[in-house]
Enzyme design. Structure first.
Site, PDB file in Angstrom:
ATOM      1  CB  SER A  30      -8.642   0.375   5.979  1.00 27.29           C
ATOM      2  OG  SER A  30      -8.725   1.337   5.871  1.00 27.29           O
ATOM      3  CE  LYS A  53      -3.580   1.686   2.642  1.00 31.58           C
ATOM      4  NZ  LYS A  53      -4.704   1.079   4.541  1.00 31.58           N
ATOM      5  CB  SER A 107      -7.833   3.073   3.243  1.00 30.47           C
ATOM      6  OG  SER A 107      -7.027   2.382   3.902  1.00 30.47           O
TER       7      SER A 107
END
Length: 601
Positions: free
Chosen positions: A186, A88, A162
């Site tokens: 997330s 990420k 996210s």
């Protein structure tokens, strides 16, 4: 950018990569091929397209540098030798820019985040950095100037955030695992929406050093994997105390619970999503069927704690992390994220203390709850929204995604999102197990049992394919794994889905004068005695299926086979004309048992 195709390397888990290297293949052969396949699927003019799960892919030079570190090493010497993964883009990786989902924020770190360094030291190879809700603020995967990330099953649905890009790269089969972050869900919501395992470990178990903070006191680095065994192996590598991270904690050795008694919510809300409700009710039926005890509990205090996260002073932590940067008027700032982060200026120190007092009061309830149950068993999300629904109600839809996730980090709990059976409309459905801190291994052990009970070995890249892009075939004899003709499947990159049995309406025969020996499967009439026969289900592309069928000799043919659970799949059948010279071996229940008996004789 080309249309997505099913690469021979798609959907490989840790075991698949290990077997490839044990067979003599090398990372220098396979990973450049994988990277090129991803570029063809995701890039235009050398850059990931708008809405791609990727923000940055490794250059040839960066990949070569990583591969050089593996040269001369035996595959067995490193637990993650040559395994590709994604990170990420709020987690630092040397050699890649870190953007946090905002191009104007980008910087190039000089060193890896601690967790990335540990994984690379174990032999894993970073393929690229992934898209996210900007500054990890959101649960929808659409708050990004790099574009909303489409769900891996149906693009009109959200991918979850996210950590949207991290989840989708695994679900598309592009990497074996990925790293996300989790503050309010997330690392779990994207797993639930993409048929993955999502690990939200105990706070401090995995270092957050080298991670752009969202809420620094609550943040956790999460793991997306194809199954719980992979997740456990990855956690073994990643869970190391880090003195450089003030929130890192030494692992506490506590007795691991045998998770059997689970709490489910009283009167859960579904926000009109009947499919999600039905899928959860089915999951509860399956849980009880396989020996879990489900008891209804009042989740009101948990929901009150969840409200503290975004309606209380903890949003000030987001301002402490990136608020001054967000004060600027920059084109790459997402307006919803900006409004949330800037609202963090409002809470006072008094607000913080009052909220913390209330959180500690609610923790008394949480502690008492786990005196009576081993874990919670909840839907990962109570609804599964489309991008259209999100556009109409961006704040409300996002909030609903976090109903069963927002309280977990505030309450210092461990959690694990797991795939359950697909919904009736073909979309994935996830359940989440939640337990006290330091019960991470207990959750993974329960997950192993859950996966075995539900028989969910398929990678999402295969489950999510349209019907005309891949085909499942039931094999019953010489094409079974380890049998003489299995190579006709394996060299076409077919993947074993599961072993199961037919409906009890078939007979199995050993055919005469066939080389290698083969059986014939025949469906009997309603007035005849049939039995269930063991079969293996293999999935291959439509093109590969066509060429495979061309190799099938008479008296064999491909017909429709009914399985014990009612599914109808393509499968090997036999012409009845040859049965007078064949031997009925139905009593063995399958070809493998018959062959073993013959060899013993």
């Amino acid at each position: 950018m080309t249309a997505s195709t099913l690469s021979p390397l798609s959907g490989w888990n840790l075991s698949d990569w290990a077997k490839a290297y044990q067979s003599g293949q090398t990372p220098q052969q396979l990973l450049p091929q994988l990277l090129q396949q991803i570029r063809e699927e995701e890039c235009d003019n050398g850059k990931p397209v708008y809405g791609s799960p990727w923000i940055t892919l490794a250059t040839d030079a960066v990949l070569a540098q990583q591969l050089a570190s593996l040269e001369g090493k035996a595959p067995a010497s490193l637990p993650l030798f040559g395994v590709p993964f994604a990170v990420k883009d709020n987690i630092d990786v040397a050699g890649f820019a870190t953007t946090g989902g905002c191009p104007e924020f980008a910087f190039t770190p000089q060193r890896d985040a601690t967790v990335v360094a540990l994984l690379r030291a174990a032999g894993a190879v970073v393929i690229g950095k992934t898209n996210l809700d900007q500054f990890a603020t959101g649960l929808v995967g659409a708050r990004s100037p790099y574009g909303p990330v489409a769900n891996s099953f149906k693009p009109e649905y959200v991918s979850g955030g996210s950590s949207s890009g991290s989840a989708v790269t695994v679900a598309r089969g592009q990497v074996a695992f990925s790293l996300g972050t989790d503050t309010a869900g997330s690392g779990r919501v994207p797993a639930g929406f993409n048929h993955l395992v999502g690990v939200k470990a105990t706070k401090g178990l995995v270092s957050t050093n080298g991670v752009i903070p969202a809420c620094k006191s609550l943040d956790v680095v999460s793991i997306f994997a194809l199954n719980s065994r992979d997740a456990e192996q990855l956690l073994d590598v990643a869970a190391q105390f880090d003195a450089a991270d003030p929130y890192s904690r030494e692992s506490v050795a506590v007795p691991q619970r045998r998770i059997k008694r689970l709490a489910i919510p009283l009167s859960p809300q579904w926000f009109g999503d009947v499919e999600q409700q039905q899928a959860y009710e089915q999951a509860c039926v399956l849980a009880r069927k396989h020996g879990l005890e489900l008891v209804e509990k009042d989740f009101g205090p948990l929901f009150e704690m969840a409200a503290l996260l975004y309606q209380g002073p903890w949003v000030a932590e987001r301002y402490a992390a990136v608020g001054e940067f967000m004060e600027q008027d920059l084109p790459g700032l997402d307006p919803i994220v900006k409004s949330i982060v800037l609202s963090g200026k409002l809470p006072s120190a008094v607000d913080q203390f009052r909220a913390e007092y209330r959180r500690l009061e609610l923790m008394r309830y949480v502690t008492a709850l786990f005196d009576d149950v081993d874990a919670l068993f909840v839907p990962t999300s109570p609804h599964f929204p489309t991008h259209a629904a999100l556009a109409e109600q961006p704040i409300e839809v996002n909030s609903r995604n976090g109903v069963y996730t927002n309280f977990v980090n505030l309450a210092d709990l461990s959690a694990l999102s797991l795939p359950a059976a697909l919904r009736r409309d073909g979309l994935p459905f996830g359940i989440t197990l939640i337990a006290p801190a330091w019960q991470d291994r207990a959750l993974l052990a329960c997950a192993n049992r859950w996966e075995a009970a539900l028989k969910l070995p398929e990678a999402p890249v295969l489950l999510g394919r349209k019907a005309d892009e891949s085909v499942v075939i039931a094999v019953v004899g010489a094409h079974l794994s380890g049998m003489p003709l299995n190579h006709q499947l394996s060299h076409r990159s077919a993947r074993l889905v599961e072993q199961t049995v037919t409906a009890d309406q078939y007979r199995l025969y050993a055919l005469a004068n066939t080389t290698p020996p083969k059986p014939g499967l025949v469906r009997v009439g309603d007035d005849e005695q049939g039995v269930a026969i063991i079969v293996e289900l293999w999935r291959l592309t439509a093109a590969a299926f066509g060429s495979f069928v061309n190799e099938v000799p008479q008296p064999m043919g491909i017909g429709k086979v009914e399985l014990e659970d009612g599914r109808i799949v393509n499968g090997f059948m036999c012409e009845a004309a040859v049965l007078p010279t064949a031997t009925d071996i139905s009593e063995f229940g399958g070809w493998r048992a018959y062959v073993s008996r013959k060899q013993a004789d």
